[in-house]
Design a protein around this motif. Structure first.
Motif, short mmCIF file in Angstrom:
data_model
loop_
_atom_site.label_atom_id
_atom_site.label_comp_id
_atom_site.label_asym_id
_atom_site.label_seq_id
_atom_site.Cartn_x
_atom_site.Cartn_y
_atom_site.Cartn_z
N UNK A 162 0.80 -1.15 0.15
CA UNK A 162 0.06 -0.01 -0.07
C UNK A 162 0.88 1.37 0.05
N UNK A 163 0.55 2.19 -0.82
CA UNK A 163 1.60 3.22 -1.09
C UNK A 163 0.59 4.67 -1.00
N UNK A 164 1.17 5.66 -0.52
CA UNK A 164 0.62 7.10 -0.75
C UNK A 164 1.44 8.08 -0.52
N UNK A 165 1.15 9.13 -0.81
CA UNK A 165 2.23 10.37 -0.73
C UNK A 165 1.52 11.39 0.28
N UNK A 166 2.68 11.95 1.09
CA UNK A 166 2.03 13.02 2.04
C UNK A 166 2.32 14.31 1.15
N UNK A 204 -4.11 12.40 11.38
CA UNK A 204 -4.08 11.15 12.10
C UNK A 204 -5.50 10.60 12.16
N UNK A 205 -6.44 11.47 11.80
CA UNK A 205 -7.89 11.07 11.78
C UNK A 205 -8.24 10.03 10.66
N UNK A 206 -7.26 10.29 9.49
CA UNK A 206 -7.24 9.34 8.50
C UNK A 206 -7.45 7.91 8.67
N UNK A 207 -6.79 7.86 9.92
CA UNK A 207 -6.32 6.32 10.34
C UNK A 207 -7.14 5.70 11.28
N UNK A 208 -8.14 6.35 11.55
CA UNK A 208 -9.27 5.92 12.51
C UNK A 208 -9.81 4.64 11.96
N UNK A 209 -9.86 3.50 12.81
CA UNK A 209 -10.31 2.29 12.59
C UNK A 209 -11.84 2.11 13.11
N UNK A 221 -11.60 15.04 2.01
CA UNK A 221 -10.73 15.30 0.66
C UNK A 221 -9.64 14.54 0.88
N UNK A 222 -9.01 14.37 -0.31
CA UNK A 222 -7.82 13.47 -0.61
C UNK A 222 -6.67 14.41 -0.85
N UNK A 223 -5.55 13.69 -0.36
CA UNK A 223 -4.26 14.58 -0.42
C UNK A 223 -3.89 14.90 -2.14
N UNK A 249 1.19 -2.56 -6.75
CA UNK A 249 0.98 -1.75 -5.29
C UNK A 249 -0.62 -1.21 -5.46
N UNK A 250 -1.02 -0.67 -4.35
CA UNK A 250 -2.39 -0.06 -4.19
C UNK A 250 -2.29 1.19 -3.88
N UNK A 251 -2.64 2.16 -4.32
CA UNK A 251 -2.39 3.62 -3.90
C UNK A 251 -3.56 3.64 -3.07
N UNK A 252 -3.16 4.06 -1.61
CA UNK A 252 -4.31 3.94 -0.42
C UNK A 252 -4.13 5.41 0.04
N UNK A 253 -5.18 6.26 -0.39
CA UNK A 253 -5.18 7.72 0.06
C UNK A 253 -5.63 8.00 1.40
N UNK A 254 -5.66 6.86 2.12
CA UNK A 254 -5.88 6.99 3.72
C UNK A 254 -4.67 6.84 4.37
N UNK A 255 -3.60 6.11 3.78
CA UNK A 255 -2.36 5.93 4.38
C UNK A 255 -1.75 7.22 4.85
#
Ligand code: HAM
Length: 445
Positions: A162-166, A204-209, A221-223, A249-255
């Motif tokens: 899983x991959x994303x960019x900040x 950090x909220x994007x990480x909420x389970x 909104x997405x990065x 890979x899978x681009x994961x907007x919430x990572x």
């Protein structure tokens, strides 16, 4: 009886061999990519983690083992190793010569006060790498490819990257502003952790389970809508390189990752065992642009990852990935028959060990059947039986414990015979040799 501290484990016997197997594999592969080992202290000043991992992270807020030493300074057991390695590079002036990149790998225990569960303990082992002094995306790719290769060599075939960019700092600040605006309308309905995260670090909220919060997070909104052209291109180039090397890979907007030092690319490797157990991330990492500066070094960037070794071991146990790669048995079990034979057997046992055979001797049992049971428990391939007659004639009894076949071997031919019977590898024709499990006698023509 003293019990273990909650969340810690003894790693012993065959289980420890599995750890060593994985650690050696990772050690060799990291060396192949020219990373050099760093051994930094387990105990560091707590300040180090506040400045790096960040005081808005769960790790610093809730999970650190921190205490005051006798000089009243707050120290912590390391919750991760990146910060200590960067501190050490700065302290040891490794950036002085500007000979970039500096490439480190490391292995050792980390401590987090988390709720122990499958794949999560309070003391765990990380193996990781840091590549520092990075000014192009190929270094990010190199590190991701190394993690991927490590998993492939260990036998993991169905891994999910899983991959994303900040993004860079500006992109991230714009994004955070947009998130704050969005979540301000919803945060009252969200979990207490999210309320806290909203104040400390809204990303950090994007990480909420929490299930009810997930829908709200989904619509956030997405990065990618906030990335600068430079950040977009950097990420695009990384993905393009991964495509070229056939790394799925899978681009994961919430990572977003749980540590504050990341910028640009972040990634996690996941694996669900064949029994369906999801161990979470088995490897995680990313790029950092201000960590070195934050810890007193120059303004240079880095990228790294860390594996959790316990998770690798659990998955490999579940999916039988240690079969055929770990040989915890022995070559020979020497059985002295009677008191007189002990001395002579001890001499033979040492001779065999000096010639590279993994050998054990039985001093503790008198009866043959007990000795054979012991040999079986030790997974011995052969038993060498030594009694008064054998000592006198210098001809020993050698029994294959698998086929139960027994042969007589003259003393002068012992090493040569064992070499032939136990030979693995290059000069044997058997395919199983690659796994060191071979006990066939057939040599290559
Ligand atoms: P992390 O995601 O916090 O990243 O941890 C890396 C890995 O350590 C996780 O993917 C997981 O396999 C393992 N791990 C973490 N916590 C536990 C636990 N309580 N029990 C068992 N295993 C655990 C870091 O630590 C970063 N320093 C990685 C990095 C290196 N980023 C850049 N360079």
């Amino acid at each position: 009886m003293y019990t273990l501290v909650k969340g810690t484990n003894d790693v012993i016997l065959n289980e420890a061999e599995k750890f060593s197997y994985i650690e050696n594999m990772l050690y060799n592969l990291a060396s192949l990519y020219n990373f050099k080992e760093f051994r930094t202290p387990i105990l560091e000043y707590s300040e180090l983690y506040l400045r790096s991992v960040g005081n808005s992270s769960d790790i610093v807020r809730k999970e650190m083992y921190s205490f005051y030493d006798k000089a009243n300074r707050s120290v912590s057991l390391r919750p991760e190793i990146t910060a200590g390695v960067i501190r050490s590079m700065v302290n040891n002036k490794l950036f002085f010569e500007q000979d970039f990149p500096v490439k480190a790998f490391y292995l050792g225990p980390c401590f987090r006060y988390e709720r122990p569960q499958k794949g999560r303990s309070r003391q765990f082992t990380q193996f990781g790498v840091e590549c520092v002094g990075v000014d192009n995306y190929f270094r990010d790719c190199e590190v991701i490819i190394l993690a991927y290769i490590c998993l492939k060599f260990l036998g993991f075939d169905t891994i999910k990257l899983k991959i994303n960019t900040l993004g860079d700092r500006k992109s991230r600040e714009d994004y955070k502003e947009a998130l704050r605006k969005y979540f301000s309308l919803h945060v009252d309905k969200m979990c207490d952790d999210c309320k806290e995260r909203y104040k400390l670090n809204v990303l950090r909220i994007l990480d909420c389970k929490v299930e009810d919060d997930k829908k709200i997070v989904e619509d956030a909104p997405k990065i990618k809508e906030f990335l600068s052209d430079e950040s977009k291109l950097y990420f695009k180039n990384i993905l393009k390189t991964l495509d070229e090397y056939d790394i799925e890979y899978e681009v994961d907007d919430h990572l977003v990752r749980g540590l504050d030092y990341y910028s640009d690319v972040v990634f996690e490797f996941h694996y669900t065992s064949k029994k369906g157990v999801d161990y979470g991330a088995i490897c995680a990492g990313g790029h950092y642009d201000e960590l070195v500066l934050e810890l007193g070094g120059p303004r240079i960037q880095g990228v790294g990852f860390a594996f959790g070794i316990e998770r690798l071991v659990s998955i490999m146990n579940d999916d039988n990935l240690f079969d055929n790669v770990i040989n915890s048995g022995i070559d020979l079990f020497v059985m002295p028959l009677g008191e007189n034979a002990k001395n002579y057997s001890f001499y033979l046992c040492n001779l065999l060990r000096n010639n590279g055979f993994k050998t054990e001797i039985c001093f503790e049992s008198k009866k043959m059947n007990q000795m054979f049971k012991k040999a079986e428990r030790r997974e011995a391939k052969y038993a060498l039986i030594i009694g008064d007659d054998e000592i006198k004639s210098k001809v020993y009894k050698l029994k294959n414990l698998n086929t139960k076949e027994q042969i007589d071997v003259e003393d002068s031919k012992l090493i040569e015979t064992l070499d032939r019977l136990l030979s693995h590898g290059e000069d044997c024709c058997c395919e199983k040799c690659a796994s060191n499990k071979c006990s066939c006698n057939d040599k290559k023509e």
